[in-house]
Design a protein around this motif. Structure first.
Motif, PDB file in Angstrom:
ATOM      1  N   VAL A  52     -12.228  -4.412 -19.657  1.00  0.00           N
ATOM      2  CA  VAL A  52     -12.724  -3.096 -20.057  1.00  0.00           C
ATOM      3  C   VAL A  52     -13.959  -3.242 -20.950  1.00  0.00           C
ATOM      4  O   VAL A  52     -13.942  -4.008 -21.912  1.00  0.00           O
ATOM      5  CB  VAL A  52     -11.634  -2.278 -20.777  1.00  0.00           C
ATOM      6  CG1 VAL A  52     -12.192  -0.939 -21.268  1.00  0.00           C
ATOM      7  CG2 VAL A  52     -10.449  -2.049 -19.855  1.00  0.00           C
ATOM      8  N   ASN A  56     -21.378  -4.584 -16.045  1.00  0.00           N
ATOM      9  CA  ASN A  56     -21.058  -4.125 -14.690  1.00  0.00           C
ATOM     10  C   ASN A  56     -21.750  -5.008 -13.650  1.00  0.00           C
ATOM     11  O   ASN A  56     -22.543  -4.550 -12.835  1.00  0.00           O
ATOM     12  CB  ASN A  56     -21.410  -2.647 -14.500  1.00  0.00           C
ATOM     13  CG  ASN A  56     -22.883  -2.363 -14.612  1.00  0.00           C
ATOM     14  OD1 ASN A  56     -23.547  -2.913 -15.482  1.00  0.00           O
ATOM     15  ND2 ASN A  56     -23.405  -1.527 -13.739  1.00  0.00           N
ATOM     16  N   THR A  75     -29.392 -14.342 -13.657  1.00  0.00           N
ATOM     17  CA  THR A  75     -28.867 -13.087 -13.110  1.00  0.00           C
ATOM     18  C   THR A  75     -29.954 -12.071 -12.848  1.00  0.00           C
ATOM     19  O   THR A  75     -30.965 -12.005 -13.561  1.00  0.00           O
ATOM     20  CB  THR A  75     -27.814 -12.461 -14.053  1.00  0.00           C
ATOM     21  OG1 THR A  75     -27.301 -11.261 -13.446  1.00  0.00           O
ATOM     22  CG2 THR A  75     -28.393 -12.113 -15.418  1.00  0.00           C
ATOM     23  N   LEU A  76     -29.756 -11.313 -11.803  1.00  0.00           N
ATOM     24  CA  LEU A  76     -30.589 -10.133 -11.516  1.00  0.00           C
ATOM     25  C   LEU A  76     -29.731  -8.871 -11.536  1.00  0.00           C
ATOM     26  O   LEU A  76     -30.103  -7.855 -10.964  1.00  0.00           O
ATOM     27  CB  LEU A  76     -31.288 -10.303 -10.164  1.00  0.00           C
ATOM     28  CG  LEU A  76     -32.295 -11.466 -10.093  1.00  0.00           C
ATOM     29  CD1 LEU A  76     -32.745 -11.699  -8.656  1.00  0.00           C
ATOM     30  CD2 LEU A  76     -33.509 -11.163 -10.972  1.00  0.00           C
ATOM     31  N   GLY A  77     -28.556  -8.966 -12.151  1.00  0.00           N
ATOM     32  CA  GLY A  77     -27.684  -7.787 -12.253  1.00  0.00           C
ATOM     33  C   GLY A  77     -26.783  -7.584 -11.052  1.00  0.00           C
ATOM     34  O   GLY A  77     -26.357  -6.463 -10.770  1.00  0.00           O
ATOM     35  N   LEU A  80     -20.399  -5.817  -8.780  1.00  0.00           N
ATOM     36  CA  LEU A  80     -19.766  -4.506  -8.975  1.00  0.00           C
ATOM     37  C   LEU A  80     -20.466  -3.458  -8.092  1.00  0.00           C
ATOM     38  O   LEU A  80     -20.831  -2.373  -8.534  1.00  0.00           O
ATOM     39  CB  LEU A  80     -19.740  -4.092 -10.442  1.00  0.00           C
ATOM     40  CG  LEU A  80     -18.427  -3.385 -10.852  1.00  0.00           C
ATOM     41  CD1 LEU A  80     -17.199  -4.222 -10.548  1.00  0.00           C
ATOM     42  CD2 LEU A  80     -18.410  -2.978 -12.304  1.00  0.00           C
ATOM     43  N   PRO A  82     -20.728  -0.657  -5.007  1.00  0.00           N
ATOM     44  CA  PRO A  82     -19.850   0.493  -4.763  1.00  0.00           C
ATOM     45  C   PRO A  82     -18.732   0.210  -3.741  1.00  0.00           C
ATOM     46  O   PRO A  82     -18.945  -0.485  -2.753  1.00  0.00           O
ATOM     47  CB  PRO A  82     -20.811   1.546  -4.205  1.00  0.00           C
ATOM     48  CG  PRO A  82     -22.173   1.138  -4.661  1.00  0.00           C
ATOM     49  CD  PRO A  82     -22.142  -0.356  -4.711  1.00  0.00           C
ATOM     50  N   LEU A  84     -16.820   2.635  -1.479  1.00  0.00           N
ATOM     51  CA  LEU A  84     -16.994   4.041  -1.107  1.00  0.00           C
ATOM     52  C   LEU A  84     -15.916   4.517  -0.131  1.00  0.00           C
ATOM     53  O   LEU A  84     -15.571   3.802   0.816  1.00  0.00           O
ATOM     54  CB  LEU A  84     -18.353   4.242  -0.422  1.00  0.00           C
ATOM     55  CG  LEU A  84     -19.605   3.887  -1.232  1.00  0.00           C
ATOM     56  CD1 LEU A  84     -20.837   3.986  -0.336  1.00  0.00           C
ATOM     57  CD2 LEU A  84     -19.743   4.817  -2.429  1.00  0.00           C
ATOM     58  N   ARG A  85     -15.430   5.711  -0.342  1.00  0.00           N
ATOM     59  CA  ARG A  85     -14.554   6.347   0.651  1.00  0.00           C
ATOM     60  C   ARG A  85     -15.384   6.655   1.895  1.00  0.00           C
ATOM     61  O   ARG A  85     -16.521   7.124   1.796  1.00  0.00           O
ATOM     62  CB  ARG A  85     -13.965   7.641   0.115  1.00  0.00           C
ATOM     63  CG  ARG A  85     -12.970   7.421  -1.006  1.00  0.00           C
ATOM     64  CD  ARG A  85     -12.015   8.614  -1.095  1.00  0.00           C
ATOM     65  NE  ARG A  85     -11.185   8.685   0.082  1.00  0.00           N
ATOM     66  CZ  ARG A  85      -9.902   8.306   0.105  1.00  0.00           C
ATOM     67  NH1 ARG A  85      -9.307   7.886  -0.978  1.00  0.00           N
ATOM     68  NH2 ARG A  85      -9.213   8.392   1.232  1.00  0.00           N
ATOM     69  N   MET A  86     -14.812   6.418   3.063  1.00  0.00           N
ATOM     70  CA  MET A  86     -15.492   6.682   4.323  1.00  0.00           C
ATOM     71  C   MET A  86     -14.603   7.594   5.169  1.00  0.00           C
ATOM     72  O   MET A  86     -14.202   7.257   6.283  1.00  0.00           O
ATOM     73  CB  MET A  86     -15.790   5.356   5.037  1.00  0.00           C
ATOM     74  CG  MET A  86     -16.658   4.396   4.241  1.00  0.00           C
ATOM     75  SD  MET A  86     -18.346   4.996   3.883  1.00  0.00           S
ATOM     76  CE  MET A  86     -19.240   4.288   5.268  1.00  0.00           C
ATOM     77  N   ILE A 105     -26.134  -2.753  -1.968  1.00  0.00           N
ATOM     78  CA  ILE A 105     -26.594  -2.275  -3.290  1.00  0.00           C
ATOM     79  C   ILE A 105     -26.548  -3.435  -4.270  1.00  0.00           C
ATOM     80  O   ILE A 105     -25.743  -3.474  -5.210  1.00  0.00           O
ATOM     81  CB  ILE A 105     -25.712  -1.106  -3.775  1.00  0.00           C
ATOM     82  CG1 ILE A 105     -25.423  -0.127  -2.657  1.00  0.00           C
ATOM     83  CG2 ILE A 105     -26.389  -0.385  -4.955  1.00  0.00           C
ATOM     84  CD1 ILE A 105     -26.651   0.431  -1.972  1.00  0.00           C
ATOM     85  N   ILE A 106     -27.413  -4.402  -4.043  1.00  0.00           N
ATOM     86  CA  ILE A 106     -27.362  -5.655  -4.782  1.00  0.00           C
ATOM     87  C   ILE A 106     -28.762  -6.274  -4.700  1.00  0.00           C
ATOM     88  O   ILE A 106     -29.498  -5.982  -3.759  1.00  0.00           O
ATOM     89  CB  ILE A 106     -26.264  -6.553  -4.153  1.00  0.00           C
ATOM     90  CG1 ILE A 106     -25.766  -7.621  -5.102  1.00  0.00           C
ATOM     91  CG2 ILE A 106     -26.717  -7.148  -2.836  1.00  0.00           C
ATOM     92  CD1 ILE A 106     -24.443  -8.246  -4.679  1.00  0.00           C
ATOM     93  N   PRO A 107     -29.163  -7.084  -5.689  1.00  0.00           N
ATOM     94  CA  PRO A 107     -30.482  -7.715  -5.599  1.00  0.00           C
ATOM     95  C   PRO A 107     -30.662  -8.452  -4.266  1.00  0.00           C
ATOM     96  O   PRO A 107     -29.727  -9.088  -3.777  1.00  0.00           O
ATOM     97  CB  PRO A 107     -30.470  -8.699  -6.777  1.00  0.00           C
ATOM     98  CG  PRO A 107     -29.562  -8.068  -7.779  1.00  0.00           C
ATOM     99  CD  PRO A 107     -28.487  -7.418  -6.959  1.00  0.00           C
ATOM    100  N   THR A 108     -31.849  -8.367  -3.712  1.00  0.00           N
ATOM    101  CA  THR A 108     -32.234  -8.934  -2.409  1.00  0.00           C
ATOM    102  C   THR A 108     -31.558  -8.218  -1.238  1.00  0.00           C
ATOM    103  O   THR A 108     -31.752  -8.625  -0.089  1.00  0.00           O
ATOM    104  CB  THR A 108     -31.983 -10.474  -2.296  1.00  0.00           C
ATOM    105  OG1 THR A 108     -30.593 -10.737  -2.070  1.00  0.00           O
ATOM    106  CG2 THR A 108     -32.440 -11.216  -3.548  1.00  0.00           C
ATOM    107  N   GLY A 109     -30.792  -7.171  -1.499  1.00  0.00           N
ATOM    108  CA  GLY A 109     -30.281  -6.323  -0.415  1.00  0.00           C
ATOM    109  C   GLY A 109     -29.196  -6.914   0.447  1.00  0.00           C
ATOM    110  O   GLY A 109     -28.867  -6.352   1.492  1.00  0.00           O
TER     111      GLY A 109
END
Lengths: 405, 405
Positions: A52, A56, A75-77, A80, A82, A84-86, A105-109
């Motif tokens: 906690v 992130n 690190t590039l962050g 974590l 998403p 997602l509900r689909m 949704i992450i560095p370098t895609g």
């Protein structure tokens, strides 16, 4: 408390052990190595509540990652991503609880960022100066960029048919990029030759270095944390080299040992393309490893891997979790990719689309039940694969009227 | 406690007030509208500690967002993007504390996702069935995809020269896409005509709907939260329509009113391209609004906006914070883009690169001091702009030797 509870490495084939504070590649027996942690000690200090308020990104799980000194983290962050509900696309399949883990949704895609972040950080910790690797594109882009951030030189070899954008990523990072008129297996041989010639060159090929698995396994940790420490029934994973599936399986077993989840693991599904399905063939034949797939081809380029070094680990994960392996044809996954965008607003990569096609087929066959919780793993952003979309669109002159769609 | 503390809308020009539970576009005086919240009531219930353990997306700030019923939220997991240290490139500028807010790590690969998530969610809440908008590419892609997820029909008009990948995103989402042989201002006129003809069509043009600002303002909330509720000294923002800058300024003022930060705001910098710098010209002349920039051109396509509807709000934010406006030429920003990739491992978009060039120039001139904390805002991923990278790379046949870079 220690930052990392890493203890050593071991060979899953011959059980030989190796030190974690020196550069390691394959076991002397030729198998990839796996990383071990002192889970019994960690268990005394670490609970879900410890997470906690943490960062992130995937470093929130640092006790279960191999970096000993936080100062070595590159690190590039990443992480974590998403979950997602689909619901809308799920309802077209008759699956009530369909989720997507969105690794776009992450560095370098692409999800390759996880392996690169942890692999490059550990390479930095072990004082690697220069690395080389073959790639189908996304892994090379990720490793080139993370290596640049770490100040490590990188040589990347990829097929000419790999996604063009990944060339740009390697080039702008300053990496030494070569293309090969062939497959990733041909690129691998070229890198193997270079590593033999230059002994200071670290071989960062898939599973020839032991730490990218640790990065990839965080997908498994996150899925379970995001479901509030409940495991789903099924996880579908697009399988080329299979490192993500190996990693997710490893993560789940570590969580069981820590007592964070119960001992009933999700059924793991290896999704491949019909034009390159060595794992599917091996699974159908009940074999422990796969054979080289001749003349492999698929639009889902990331899973065009004719023979994976870790095939036996992928198959073990499937067998042990009562999972399965399934092949999808290119036309079906392209249709699915469009459906996902129209119903859910996500432009997934072809490999990710294949996992939805697989869910649809497995629901039709009854292998997936309506009420089960199903996770489809989208390994990257569709914007890295523009050629998968047909665009026919009117061009207006200023002052002309908009068409009504 | 209420999910949202939205109270009403008001016009920043003539102060007229509007209801927030009906569809609104511009004020009758022609100005964009701004959203108000009951901050005095919210202040009694809400503290930074309230955010601990919340979702790692922009909806963590839902009290300060306009969606009343959480069931109307249309999300792809957007927000809480990385705030990264940029020490190596910072040292080449003589800036000790340079950070980048990386808006490439977000659905659709650009910060436009924030405006689209909140704008589309509110459109859904207000029962909009169909929307139309002009775009320089990224906003259209984001709105098309979020609209698809919401089940809202979308018509998008963009210049033929907008990034090609954004066409693919619109097309695969099922949007009605038109290209125009002109600028975003020409696209805007086409949409304006259509909205006049079809009165059920919601005009989602920049600032003609009031809610995208609320999405964009979360960048400001996040920057301050990620710095542990300390405000930086300078924020540099690539300015086309300027909504992000308006939003960040609004966020900071709301945080002051809530008592979460002190009343000393960061100096806000509008970064434009030399080929399209109407805000810079107005600021240099001390004017309250800008004039249409004739024959505008720049490779940083997202900031090719010859006249922004919210120019007066952008200029107010600059004047009130002792900020400035600065223009960068294309050659400088392309060089900076490469430097960032080589030193920091991030492939930023040209607009993002421009903010680094601006930081460099402002440090040289002494406007930025060495010890100040400086935030450069990268508005999107470089992978959406492959044409900004030159790739010259050897092609090997299988068995040939890797080049040594």
């Amino acid at each position: 408390m220690e930052f990392s509870f890493i203890s050593h490495l071991h060979c899953p084939k011959c059980q030989k052990e190796y030190r974690a504070d020196e550069i390691q590649q394959l076991c002397t027996c030729g198998s990839p190595l796996l990383v071990d942690y002192d889970l019994q000690e960690l268990k005394k200090h670490w609970t879900p509540a410890s997470l906690v308020g943490r960062s992130n990104d995937l470093w929130r799980y640092h006790e279960l990652l191999p970096i000993v000194d936080p100062g070595n983290i590159v690190t590039l962050g990443e992480g974590l991503t998403p979950l997602l509900r689909m619901d809308r696309i799920g309802s077209t399949m008759g699956i009530d609880h369909l989720w997507m883990k969105d690794e776009g949704i992450i560095p370098t895609g692409s999800f390759k960022a996880r392996g690169a972040a942890v692999g490059v950080s550990k390479a930095k910790e072990l004082a690697v100066q220069e690395l080389a690797m073959p790639t189908n594109g996304n892994a090379g882009a990720a490793w080139a960029l993370y290596a640049a951030r770490a100040g490590i030189k990188a040589s990347i070899v990829m097929p000419v048919e790999a996604p063009v954008i990944t060339r740009n990523e390697c080039a702008i990072s300053g990496a030494n990029l070569n293309l090969v008129n062939g497959l990733i297996s041909d690129a691998g041989k070229i890198v193997g030759q270079a590593v033999k010639e230059y002994d200071y060159l670290f071989d960062a090929s898939t599973l020839k270095e032991p730490y990218r698995i640790e990065g990839k396994k965080t997908m498994g940790l996150e899925i379970v944390e995001q479901l509030n420490w409940k495991v789903p029934d099924v996880i579908l994973y697009p399988t080329g080299g299979g490192v993500g599936l190996i990693g997710i399986y490893k993560a789940l077993k570590e969580l069981v040992e820590l007592g964070w989840i119960e001992d009933k693991l999700p059924r793991l599904v290896a999704v491949q393309a019909e034009g390159c399905a060595p794992i599917v063939k091996a699974w159908e034949e009940g074999k422990p490893d796969s054979q080289f797939w001749e003349d492999s081809t698929t639009i889902a380029f990331g899973i065009n891997v004719p023979k994976a070094l870790g095939d036996f680990l992928v198959l073990e994960a499937i067998y042990k979790t009562d999972g399965c392996a399934i092949a999808i044809d290119d036309a079906a996954l392209l249709k699915e990719q469009e459906q996902i965008a129209r119903l859910e607003g996500v432009f997934v990569c072809p490999e990710g689309a294949a996992t939805f096609s697989a869910a649809r087929k497995l629901r039709e066959s009854g292998w997936i039940k309506a009420g089960e919780t199903v996770i489809a793993l989208n390994t990257g952003s569709g914007i890295k694969y523009p050629e998968t979309v047909q665009v026919e669109v009117p061009v207006l002159e200023p002052g002309e009227r908009m068409t009504r769609g």
